[in-house]
Design an enzyme around this catalytic site. Structure first.
Site, short mmCIF file in Angstrom:
data_model
loop_
_atom_site.label_atom_id
_atom_site.label_comp_id
_atom_site.label_asym_id
_atom_site.label_seq_id
_atom_site.Cartn_x
_atom_site.Cartn_y
_atom_site.Cartn_z
N HIS A 15 0.98 -1.07 -0.01
CA HIS A 15 -0.07 0.04 -0.24
C HIS A 15 0.87 1.29 0.15
O HIS A 15 1.50 1.38 0.98
CB HIS A 15 -0.87 0.01 1.33
CG HIS A 15 -1.86 1.21 1.34
ND1 HIS A 15 -3.18 0.94 1.42
CD2 HIS A 15 -1.83 2.57 0.98
CE1 HIS A 15 -3.98 2.12 1.61
NE2 HIS A 15 -2.98 3.21 1.34
N HIS A 17 1.57 5.37 -1.70
CA HIS A 17 1.27 6.61 -2.53
C HIS A 17 2.50 7.12 -3.48
O HIS A 17 3.37 7.61 -2.17
CB HIS A 17 0.41 7.57 -1.65
CG HIS A 17 -0.84 7.09 -1.10
ND1 HIS A 17 -2.29 7.14 -1.44
CD2 HIS A 17 -0.91 6.36 0.23
CE1 HIS A 17 -2.89 6.53 -0.80
NE2 HIS A 17 -2.52 6.13 0.26
N HIS A 138 -10.68 0.73 1.53
CA HIS A 138 -10.58 1.73 3.06
C HIS A 138 -11.66 1.73 3.75
O HIS A 138 -12.72 2.26 3.55
CB HIS A 138 -10.23 3.29 2.12
CG HIS A 138 -10.03 4.23 3.34
ND1 HIS A 138 -8.88 4.82 3.46
CD2 HIS A 138 -10.71 4.55 4.42
CE1 HIS A 138 -8.73 5.71 4.50
NE2 HIS A 138 -10.02 5.65 5.13
N ASP A 249 1.31 2.39 3.63
CA ASP A 249 0.47 3.74 3.26
C ASP A 249 1.29 5.16 3.56
O ASP A 249 0.94 6.23 3.92
CB ASP A 249 -0.55 3.67 4.58
CG ASP A 249 -1.67 4.68 4.09
OD1 ASP A 249 -1.60 5.19 3.04
OD2 ASP A 249 -2.53 5.10 5.03
C1 NCD Z 1 -3.72 9.08 2.09
C2 NCD Z 1 -3.00 9.90 1.09
O1 NCD Z 1 -2.75 11.05 1.47
O2 NCD Z 1 -3.29 9.72 -0.08
N1 NCD Z 1 -3.81 9.32 3.47
C3 NCD Z 1 -3.62 8.88 4.65
O3 NCD Z 1 -3.83 9.55 5.55
N2 NCD Z 1 -3.37 7.60 4.91
C4 NCD Z 1 -4.95 8.29 1.83
C5 NCD Z 1 -5.30 7.20 2.42
O4 NCD Z 1 -4.74 6.01 2.28
O5 NCD Z 1 -6.32 7.04 3.17
ZN ZN Z 2 -3.16 5.07 1.77
#
Ligand code: NCD
Ligand code: ZN
Length: 354
Positions: A15, A17, A138, A249
């Site tokens: 996971h 970003h 989510h 994450d």
């Molecule tokens: C994530 C993001 O910034 O894209 N933020 C987070 O607090 N985890 C989105 C997500 O995974 O919920």
């Molecule tokens: Zn996330």
């Protein structure tokens, strides 16, 4: 005598970003230097909704990779109420995507195009069950009546459990589980469900962002809960149970967007996540379970082989040097501060070279 070095298979991040543009180019190397693969979250602006968008995002990621890094982005699609089941099926069949992500609309960063009426996505879920494509959720309700600390537990009762009754063969990953209810649900369900756990939720509870002033760099979604929940999540991570694996994450945001009257959610951990995890597993006397969590259980769930390369960890007496911030053009991204010194460093080795 305490362990001062150990070797695991090269980990994957289930996971992540990566964003796009300059931010992507600044952060990707922190993942690709250590992880072999990562599930790439599709919540860009605009989101990655179609196969074409996933293909061009994949190209952008590949172009941003530091030269020589051996890293495979595993793409996902962002589920909307108008997602075409055929587009999903074709993207899966071609190998372009490995999963589809369900964001309840409004639950988190860039989730406005997510799902409001779950029944609208039944045709896609039906198709995903048939082709055995995992659904990543989510797991938080967005009902304003529900307290933010209860949103994960309520999601299980209201959304996840009914979904599993309706689509019993659909494989689901409950992303970034933060509560004992989430852990228990995944642990006690019939097979076909797993959970990712983040590094930061193993380390912080809600005091981190609320005590002594508002601390925006510890604010993420789902929000870190009270200590009993952190302990349940941590016990799941270090247990070796194959249903729980690492999804960092890591979610970079510019400091200006976080240090604001309405600061956004997300914690940036890619750069120090493995150093933090080695500390956590050592603290819990569970270094022997670290490889399962970071390198074995994730591929097993996704039907992939674990990586052949190895990552060797070495404990040093002086803390590893870690930047507090990453610079991106004229902005900065704050790096997660775990609140303890990082004594474990790591380096890639070849299989067999221990
Ligand atoms: C994530 C993001 O910034 O894209 N933020 C987070 O607090 N985890 C989105 C997500 O995974 O919920
Ligand atoms: Zn996330």
């Amino acid at each position: 005598m305490s362990v001062t070095q150990f070797t695991i298979r090269r980990p994957d991040d289930w996971h992540l970003h990566l964003r796009d543009g300059a931010m992507l180019r600044s952060v990707i190397g922190h993942t690709s230097a250590n992880f072999a693969r990562a599930i790439i979250m599709p919540n860009l602006v605009p989101p990655v909704v179609t196969a074409d968008q996933a293909a061009s995002y994949l190209e952008q990621i590949r172009a941003a990779l530091p030269e020589g890094d051996d890293f495979e982005p595993l793409m996902t699609l962002y589920l909307t109420e108008t997602t075409d089941p055929e587009d999903v099926a074709q993207s899966a069949a071609s190998g372009l995507i490995k999963a589809v992500k369900l964001y309840p609309a409004g639950a988190t960063t860039n989730s406005e195009s997510g799902v409001r009426d779950i029944e609208k996505i039944y045709p896609v879920l039906e198709r995903m069950s048939e082709i055995d494509l995992p659904l990543l959720v989510h797991g938080e309700v967005t009902d304003p009546e529900i307290d933010i600390f209860d949103r994960e537990a309520v999601f299980i009762d209201r959304v996840l459990d009914p979904l599993r009754q309706r689509f019993p063969t659909l494989r689901i990953v409950m992303e970034h589980v933060t509560t004992k209810e989430g852990v228990n649900y995944v642990m006690t369900s019939p097979k076909g469900i797993a959970a990712t756990l983040t590094t930061h939720h193993l380390i912080i509870n809600r005091n981190a962002y609320l005590v002594g002033g508002i601390k925006p760099h510890y604010y993420c979604l789902p929000v870190a809960k009270r200590e009993t929940h952190r302990l349940a999540v941590r016990a799941a991570a270090t247990s070796g149970n194959p249903r729980f694996f690492l999804g960092t994450d890591s979610a970079p945001h510019f400091d200006g967007a976080k240090e604001s009257a309405c600061g956004c959610a997300g914690i940036y951990t890619s750069i120090n996540t493995l150093n933090c995890l080695a500390h956590v597993f050592e603290d819990d006397g569970a270094l022997d379970q670290f490889e399962a969590f970071a390198s074995l259980s994730g591929p097993a769930f996704y039907g992939l082989l674990p990586n052949e390369q190895r990552l060797k960890f070495i404990k040093q007496s002086d803390p590893v040097e870690m930047p507090g911030k990453i610079s991106v053009q004229n902005e900065t991204i704050t790096v997660f501060d775990p609140g303890f010194a990082l004594l474990w460093r790591h380096e890639l080795t070849k299989a067999g070279e221990i």
